[in-house]
Enzyme design. Structure first.
Site, PDB file in Angstrom:
ATOM      1  N   LYS A 257       0.821  -1.213   0.000  1.00 22.97           N
ATOM      2  CA  LYS A 257       0.000   0.000   0.000  1.00 22.97           C
ATOM      3  C   LYS A 257       0.858   1.267   0.000  1.00 22.97           C
ATOM      4  CE  LYS A 257      -3.201   2.771   2.646  1.00 22.97           C
ATOM      5  NZ  LYS A 257      -3.840   2.997   3.958  1.00 22.97           N
ATOM      6  N   ASP A 276      -6.598  -0.596   0.895  1.00 23.49           N
ATOM      7  CA  ASP A 276      -6.694  -0.995   2.289  1.00 23.49           C
ATOM      8  C   ASP A 276      -8.093  -1.559   2.503  1.00 23.49           C
ATOM      9  OD1 ASP A 276      -8.317   1.241   2.304  1.00 23.49           O
ATOM     10  OD2 ASP A 276      -6.905   2.496   3.398  1.00 23.49           O
TER      11      ASP A 276
END
Length: 389
Positions: A257, A276
């Site tokens: 991420k 996420d």
């Protein structure tokens, strides 16, 4: 001296506050009197600093205007400085791309959801930031929220960066009255600046409240500097997404991420989708996403499948479209939280709140917990004073 106010973009092409507060950048400061924003931007390739102040002017159809600190001695040299700052701001906000046209394209691709959701967050732009600042900013983001990330990034700039502007009154009258107070402004440090303090960096950052992130920052500064510093990071703009990803994942504190955030917001990888659990929920709720394998956690396979969904839907600027949807969803979530607090007689929650109670309420909304860091419910308060321990 500060330059006169100069038009940068029409209000339809840049919603300033929305763009600066949606979690892309953590270095902007809002001025309390006028609501203008100030920062030091670092122009490639040599990270030339430009101290700037920006505002959205309601008296001119919400045009975005800027001023920059002029340091030269002659009018001719100051004009060159002004043009350079204008060019850098144009690049920084990607103003060669029409956000109106992009929104229209994405709405056509997704009339059932994007077309009805995007009007909540018109004018949201994807910024093209300094890669060093972006990398270390997002290393600070794990298990964190925007106000605390901002405080950490500011602490790095103050402790290890270069002071570009001493601060003071802008536009005061002859008696020194009125005007806007500009705080001291610092350029975010280079990897070389951080490495120069390597021996004490971990302990110093822990004393400032960085926790486990301190080691990640020290180790990543070492690795980036050894590879060539900011010029190495800038060079990643010319490589493919597949070629860049492993290089970033080798850095301390960088998981998938964080790597996607850095690539999307500073390395021109517009197909990068920072995923996420919140983005996973958007994919599931709004696009009927079902992972190929049933799972309760965000696995690498599910991460890639969510990425593929957005890229297939929105094309080569999918990362920007994803940011619009993400921000719109946060806006709705924050509104629900605020209404819930009002019903209980509490203070209204706000994304710009500085109180601990409000920060705890919006922490999980603003920045989802990363899989790259140990799970912690609450980050320690950041302090610029040495730890007593």
């Amino acid at each position: 001296m500060w330059s006169p106010w100069t038009r940068l973009a029409p209000g339809t092409e840049l919603a300033l506050t929305r763009t600066l507060t949606c979690g892309q950048s953590f270095t902007w400061t809002r001025l309390p009197t006028t609501g203008a924003w100030c920062n030091v931007l670092l122009a490639p390739p040599d990270r030339t600093p430009h101290a700037v102040v920006l505002r959205q002017d309601p008296s001119s159809d919400d045009d975005v205007q800027f001023r920059t600190l002029l340091l030269a001695d002659t009018n001719e040299s100051r004009a060159i400085e002004l043009r350079a700052a204008h060019a850098h701001l144009t690049d920084y906000f990607r103003l060669s791309d029409s956000v109106v046209d992009l929104y229209a394209d994405w709405a056509q691709r997704d009339p059932s959801h994007f077309a009805t959701t995007a009007p909540r967050v018109l004018g949201l732009r994807l910024m093209r930031q300094d890669p060093t600042e972006t990398l270390f900013g997002f290393i600070c983001s794990s298990n964190n929220n925007i106000p605390r990330i901002t405080a950490m990034v500011r602490a790095l700039a103050v402790q290890y960066g270069t002071r570009v502007c001493d601060g003071g009154l802008m536009d005061a009258d002859e008696d020194g009255e009125g005007g806007e107070v500009i705080p001291p402004l610092f350029a975010f440090p280079s990897s070389a600046d951080l490495v120069a303090h390597r021996d004490e960096l971990d302990a110093a950052l822990r004393a400032l409240g960085f926790g486990y992130r301190a080691k990640f920052i020290r180790d990543s500064a070492d690795a980036v500097e050894a590879a060539g510093g900011n010029r190495w990071l800038l060079g990643l703009r010319d490589l493919s997404y597949a070629a860049v990803l492993p290089s970033l994942l080798d850095l301390g504190g960088v998981g998938r991420k964080v790597a996607d955030c850095v690539m999307l917001m500073s390395l021109d990888k517009h197909q990068a989708i920072p995923v996420d659990t919140h983005v996973w929920q958007i994919a599931t709720r709004d696009y009927g996403f079902v992972p190929s394998r049933a799972t309760k956690s965000l696995t690498p396979t599910t991460y890639q499948e969510v990425t593929d969904l957005f890229v297939t839907k929105f094309g080569d600027r999918a990362g920007w479209a994803h940011s619009v949807l993400f921000t719109a969803d946060l806006d709705r979530a924050a509104t629900r939280v605020a209404r819930g607090l009002k019903k209980k007689g509490a203070r209204s929650a706000s994304l710009s709140s500085e109180s601990d109670d409000d920060l705890d309420v919006v922490a999980d909304i603003v920045v989802e917990e990363n899989d790259e860091a140990p799970r912690r419910r609450k980050s320690p308060r950041l302090s610029l004073r040495p730890s007593r321990n």
